[in-house]
Write a protein that holds these residues in place. Structure first.
Motif, PDB file in Angstrom:
ATOM      1  N   ALA A  43       0.838  -1.204   0.000  1.00  0.00           N
ATOM      2  CA  ALA A  43       0.000   0.000   0.000  1.00  0.00           C
ATOM      3  C   ALA A  43       0.871   1.252   0.000  1.00  0.00           C
ATOM      4  CB  ALA A  43      -0.910  -0.010   1.220  1.00  0.00           C
ATOM      5  N   PHE A  44       1.940   1.229   0.778  1.00  0.00           N
ATOM      6  CA  PHE A  44       2.845   2.383   0.832  1.00  0.00           C
ATOM      7  C   PHE A  44       3.462   2.633  -0.541  1.00  0.00           C
ATOM      8  CE2 PHE A  44       6.555   4.863   1.798  1.00  0.00           C
ATOM      9  CZ  PHE A  44       6.214   5.601   2.919  1.00  0.00           C
ATOM     10  N   THR A  56      -2.467  11.712   0.364  1.00  0.00           N
ATOM     11  CA  THR A  56      -1.549  10.594   0.136  1.00  0.00           C
ATOM     12  C   THR A  56      -0.497  10.534   1.231  1.00  0.00           C
ATOM     13  OG1 THR A  56      -1.849  10.851  -2.245  1.00  0.00           O
ATOM     14  CG2 THR A  56       0.015   9.538  -1.519  1.00  0.00           C
ATOM     15  N   LEU A  57       0.084  11.677   1.579  1.00  0.00           N
ATOM     16  CA  LEU A  57       1.122  11.714   2.603  1.00  0.00           C
ATOM     17  C   LEU A  57       0.571  11.334   3.969  1.00  0.00           C
ATOM     18  CD1 LEU A  57       3.040  14.861   1.425  1.00  0.00           C
ATOM     19  CD2 LEU A  57       3.998  12.588   1.700  1.00  0.00           C
ATOM     20  N   GLN A  58      -0.636  11.787   4.284  1.00  0.00           N
ATOM     21  CA  GLN A  58      -1.229  11.405   5.563  1.00  0.00           C
ATOM     22  C   GLN A  58      -1.454   9.898   5.624  1.00  0.00           C
ATOM     23  OE1 GLN A  58      -4.733  13.858   6.013  1.00  0.00           O
ATOM     24  NE2 GLN A  58      -3.628  15.297   7.306  1.00  0.00           N
ATOM     25  N   ALA A  59      -1.881   9.332   4.508  1.00  0.00           N
ATOM     26  CA  ALA A  59      -2.103   7.884   4.483  1.00  0.00           C
ATOM     27  C   ALA A  59      -0.780   7.129   4.620  1.00  0.00           C
ATOM     28  CB  ALA A  59      -2.814   7.495   3.191  1.00  0.00           C
ATOM     29  N   MET A  60       0.281   7.633   3.951  1.00  0.00           N
ATOM     30  CA  MET A  60       1.597   6.985   4.080  1.00  0.00           C
ATOM     31  C   MET A  60       2.084   7.044   5.516  1.00  0.00           C
ATOM     32  SD  MET A  60       3.809   7.757   0.622  1.00  0.00           S
ATOM     33  CE  MET A  60       3.656   9.528   0.649  1.00  0.00           C
ATOM     34  N   TRP A  61       1.863   8.196   6.157  1.00  0.00           N
ATOM     35  CA  TRP A  61       2.264   8.352   7.549  1.00  0.00           C
ATOM     36  C   TRP A  61       1.526   7.347   8.420  1.00  0.00           C
ATOM     37  CZ3 TRP A  61       2.820  13.913   9.942  1.00  0.00           C
ATOM     38  CH2 TRP A  61       3.574  13.821  11.114  1.00  0.00           C
ATOM     39  N   LEU A  63       0.243   4.483   7.497  1.00  0.00           N
ATOM     40  CA  LEU A  63       0.716   3.128   7.222  1.00  0.00           C
ATOM     41  C   LEU A  63       2.059   2.855   7.892  1.00  0.00           C
ATOM     42  CD1 LEU A  63      -0.241   2.872   3.448  1.00  0.00           C
ATOM     43  CD2 LEU A  63      -1.261   1.584   5.320  1.00  0.00           C
ATOM     44  N   PHE A  64       2.918   3.880   7.909  1.00  0.00           N
ATOM     45  CA  PHE A  64       4.222   3.706   8.537  1.00  0.00           C
ATOM     46  C   PHE A  64       4.064   3.454  10.039  1.00  0.00           C
ATOM     47  CE2 PHE A  64       8.409   4.912  10.092  1.00  0.00           C
ATOM     48  CZ  PHE A  64       9.241   4.354   9.127  1.00  0.00           C
ATOM     49  N   VAL A  65       3.190   4.225  10.694  1.00  0.00           N
ATOM     50  CA  VAL A  65       2.933   4.019  12.120  1.00  0.00           C
ATOM     51  C   VAL A  65       2.287   2.652  12.354  1.00  0.00           C
ATOM     52  CG1 VAL A  65       1.639   4.864  14.109  1.00  0.00           C
ATOM     53  CG2 VAL A  65       2.773   6.475  12.598  1.00  0.00           C
ATOM     54  N   LEU A  66       1.448   2.234  11.400  1.00  0.00           N
ATOM     55  CA  LEU A  66       0.821   0.914  11.508  1.00  0.00           C
ATOM     56  C   LEU A  66       1.879  -0.187  11.500  1.00  0.00           C
ATOM     57  CD1 LEU A  66      -1.772  -0.756  11.607  1.00  0.00           C
ATOM     58  CD2 LEU A  66      -1.836  -0.675   9.109  1.00  0.00           C
ATOM     59  N   LEU A  67       2.915  -0.043  10.668  1.00  0.00           N
ATOM     60  CA  LEU A  67       4.013  -1.016  10.648  1.00  0.00           C
ATOM     61  C   LEU A  67       4.725  -1.066  12.002  1.00  0.00           C
ATOM     62  CD1 LEU A  67       5.675  -0.410   7.155  1.00  0.00           C
ATOM     63  CD2 LEU A  67       4.541  -2.492   7.910  1.00  0.00           C
ATOM     64  N   LEU A  68       4.986   0.109  12.577  1.00  0.00           N
ATOM     65  CA  LEU A  68       5.671   0.148  13.866  1.00  0.00           C
ATOM     66  C   LEU A  68       4.811  -0.465  14.960  1.00  0.00           C
ATOM     67  CD1 LEU A  68       7.384   3.670  13.854  1.00  0.00           C
ATOM     68  CD2 LEU A  68       8.338   1.472  13.212  1.00  0.00           C
ATOM     69  N   LEU A 101       8.138  17.224   5.521  1.00  0.00           N
ATOM     70  CA  LEU A 101       9.229  17.418   6.471  1.00  0.00           C
ATOM     71  C   LEU A 101       8.916  16.767   7.815  1.00  0.00           C
ATOM     72  CD1 LEU A 101      12.007  18.683   6.436  1.00  0.00           C
ATOM     73  CD2 LEU A 101      11.054  20.708   7.519  1.00  0.00           C
ATOM     74  N   LYS A 102       7.667  16.822   8.236  1.00  0.00           N
ATOM     75  CA  LYS A 102       7.301  16.156   9.490  1.00  0.00           C
ATOM     76  C   LYS A 102       7.440  14.645   9.362  1.00  0.00           C
ATOM     77  CE  LYS A 102       4.245  19.411  11.881  1.00  0.00           C
ATOM     78  NZ  LYS A 102       2.912  19.602  12.478  1.00  0.00           N
ATOM     79  N   PHE A 103       7.068  14.118   8.194  1.00  0.00           N
ATOM     80  CA  PHE A 103       7.209  12.673   7.984  1.00  0.00           C
ATOM     81  C   PHE A 103       8.676  12.281   7.989  1.00  0.00           C
ATOM     82  CE2 PHE A 103       7.466   8.875   5.277  1.00  0.00           C
ATOM     83  CZ  PHE A 103       6.595   8.042   5.966  1.00  0.00           C
ATOM     84  N   MET A 104       9.538  13.097   7.355  1.00  0.00           N
ATOM     85  CA  MET A 104      10.974  12.822   7.349  1.00  0.00           C
ATOM     86  C   MET A 104      11.579  12.959   8.736  1.00  0.00           C
ATOM     87  SD  MET A 104      11.942  14.698   3.774  1.00  0.00           S
ATOM     88  CE  MET A 104      13.629  14.928   4.273  1.00  0.00           C
ATOM     89  N   ASN A 105      11.059  13.897   9.522  1.00  0.00           N
ATOM     90  CA  ASN A 105      11.502  14.014  10.912  1.00  0.00           C
ATOM     91  C   ASN A 105      11.206  12.722  11.670  1.00  0.00           C
ATOM     92  OD1 ASN A 105      12.143  15.672  13.490  1.00  0.00           O
ATOM     93  ND2 ASN A 105      10.091  14.878  13.871  1.00  0.00           N
TER      94      ASN A 105
END
Length: 623
Positions: A43-44, A56-61, A63-68, A101-105
């Motif tokens: 999905a990512f 799209t970026l909010q959804a990627m964020w 999904l990333f938190v979902l992985l963690l 930038l927040k996602f990269m942070n």
């Protein structure tokens, strides 16, 4: 994560034309938990193909938190390595700068270090900073420079950075001017290892305990696992770790790697190698306690480098005896790098004694070194003792006689005299003053070790006799139980930098791997009624203040050691999570009643095991 993710999640997914998504997959929290690792990664990747927009970026964020939250750390590290350079290209896209930038942070500044991604990411960041597009305003450009600087500082000890690059970033920082309100808050701090991170009602929440009990369990401070009656070792190591000056000096040691190479020149060289390795293992252990992401550290390598009396024994030992032998052991290892004065300068004090013979009046002066100061219990008194009174009492004149078992041989009289007096003229207290209560003894009648469990009142501040300076209590070891042979050691300590924890953590209790915190010294005193304080580590205030104010920074080799272990821990956690998930599918063996006992019912599939399970015929292993 932004509140908008929760509020607009369904709308976001409706807009994304990604085949792996359907409204039904995210309709409930239970289904979300069953969303597999592969589904999430695919999905990512599909979201990246869709193109850059806020949804799209909010959804990627998300999904990333979902992985963690599912502890899929390998996948999260993989995404960080592969796709961060791609995300940097979205920075100049109108309306996306803040989200990107927040996602990269989140993925770069708050993740374990991965040196292999540093060159490419730094190159892309500098290219974006040096060739900004019209879509980036003054605030955006300043924050991008701040991010680049933070990223550079995170990796500066793990990667070779050309001076020209450092100068370029410094010039950009100077050109952007001072920080503005909101800049620091923009780069939030969060750990991938936060155990409070849970996917709940389609959002990420961070739970905190609201218990009224002053004893609060925590994983912020790292405990040490008990690997076979090693509570005496763990409690002493934790106490030494919180002696800030000693802690700082150990971490600063420049120990050459070549000193750890195998030596083949005989027993003396082998012993020297063992002692040198003990110092490096102490360094590594302090580094792990300082920066590891594990909830506790297993000191197996540390114990393997101890003197033989402790290395091969699984019996309970005396914490005071261990401290003496261990400090002497590493002092010999420090000679290899001409740093043996580290232990001497920190822990050794000097006393000048006079012994007066009552028969002839001859006086003899003697200077002695000490590494701890013993405090005896006056058995003629009852009730709670006070540590400052016990310290003053320890400086009184001592009678030497045959009745006391410490008779004195006078050289002038040329015999052991009936009575002599030992008097302390002056004393030079060490920077780290270790006061040990003489709780343990030996009963010659019962031939058993005994313990004095009387209460002792102690204070955070202490000014010893013959001194003009105050000492602050940094840590102490306590003993639980009725005898030395059948008891348990714990340690209590102040945070290394108490001002950072003002009003939150005043004291810490280390019970092997379990760690608890107290909000005040009074709370601590109310909880240690079952413990008998045994060894106190007081540090002179001027030394302590200088150590606390100094910068504590891990050397590159220690930082690399810790970061490698952090990534190893991520992968171990993921493997454990997968193992636990697989065990959830194993059904419990049903029970059937045979008379007065419950016995496991032998199902047909059990017959495939001709030996009857793990323990022979008729016995079954039940999960």
């Amino acid at each position: 994560v932004d509140k908008g993710i929760r509020d607009s999640l369904f709308q976001i997914f409706r807009r994304i034309e990604a085949p792996v998504f359907s409204h039904g997959l995210i309709a409930s929290n239970e289904r979300l938990k069953r969303f597999s690792e592969d589904d999430t990664v695919n999905a990512f990747q599909n979201l990246l193909l869709v193109g850059g927009n806020v949804n799209t970026l909010q959804a990627m964020w998300f999904l990333f938190v979902l992985l963690l939250s599912k502890k899929c750390y390998n996948a999260a590290l993989d995404i960080t390595r592969k796709y961060t350079p791609v995300l940097i290209n979205y920075l100049p896209v109108p309306g996306l700068f803040t989200s990107v930038l927040k996602f990269m942070n989140f993925t770069l500044l708050n993740s374990p270090c991965q040196p292999e991604i540093f060159p490419k990411v730094l190159e892309e960041l500098l290219r974006t900073v040096e060739t900004p597009q019209d879509s980036l305003g003054t605030d955006e450009l300043r924050r991008l420079v701040i991010f680049t600087s933070k990223f550079l500082k995170k990796y500066q000890d793990l990667a070779e950075i050309p001076d020209v690059v450092k100068e370029k970033v410094a010039t950009l920082e100077e050109a952007c001017g001072p920080l503005q309100p909101g800049d620091e808050e923009f780069f939030f701090s969060f750990s991938w290892f936060d155990e409070g991170m849970l996917v709940n009602e389609m959002s990420t929440t961070f739970s905190q305990s609201s218990r009224a009990n002053p004893l609060t369990k925590t994983t912020r401070f790292k405990g040490l696992a008990n690997i076979g009656n090693t509570c005496y070792m763990n409690s002493v190591v934790q106490s030494l770790y919180h002696v800030t000056p000693f802690h700082a000096e150990i971490l600063k040691l420049a120990y050459p790697t070549t000193a750890m190479e195998v030596e083949t020149q005989g027993q003396r060289e082998a012993l020297a190698k063992e002692q040198k390795m003990a110092v490096e293992e102490l360094q590594r252990l302090f580094a792990m306690l300082s920066s590891a992401r594990r909830p506790f550290v297993i000191p197996r390598s540390f114990k393997a480098c101890l003197p033989s009396i402790f290395k091969t024994s699984f019996a309970q030992q005396d914490a005071s005896e261990f401290l003496h032998i261990y400090l002497d052991f590493i002092e010999k290892g420090l000679k290899a790098i001409s740093k043996e004065e580290l232990v001497t300068n920190a822990f050794y004090g000097r006393e000048l004694n006079r012994i007066i013979c009552d028969s002839c009046g001859r006086e003899k002066q003697k200077e002695e070194r000490f590494i701890e100061w013993p405090l005896n219990f006056d058995r003629s008194k009852e009730g709670t003792r006070k540590i400052w009174e016990m310290l003053e009492h320890s400086l009184n004149d001592i009678t030497l006689s045959a009745d006391q078992g410490n008779d004195y041989f006078c050289e002038d009289c040329n015999r052991k005299v009936e009575k002599a007096t030992k008097r302390i003229d002056t004393i030079e207290w060490p920077p780290v003053l270790i006061l040990t209560l003489k709780r343990f003894g030996f009963d010659s009648v019962s031939l058993q070790r005994t313990k004095i469990s009387d209460n002792v009142e102690f204070t955070e501040l202490l000014r010893p006799p013959f001194s003009t300076q105050d000492y602050t209590l940094c840590s102490f070891v306590a003993h639980r139980g009725t005898t030395l042979d059948y008891g348990h050691y714990v340690s209590y300590a102040r945070p290394l930098r108490p001002t950072l924890d003002q009003g939150q953590v005043a004291w810490i209790c280390y019970d092997d791997a379990q760690v608890y915190t107290f909000k005040s010294f009074e709370d601590l005193n109310s909880q240690i009624t079952i413990d008998s304080p045994y060894m106190f580590f007081y540090v002179r205030d001027d030394i302590l203040k200088a150590a606390v104010e100094a910068e504590m920074k891990l050397q590159p080799r220690l930082l690399q050691f810790v970061e490698s272990d952090n990534i190893k821990y991520l992968k171990e956690s993921e493997d454990q999570a997968k193992l636990y998930a697989s065990l959830q599918h194993i059904k419990r063996v049903p029970m059937i009643n045979f008379g007065s006992r419950n016995m496991p019912f032998r199902r047909e599939e059990d017959e495939q095991d001709p030996d009857g399970g793990l323990f022979g015929a008729g016995n079954r292993a039940i999960f």
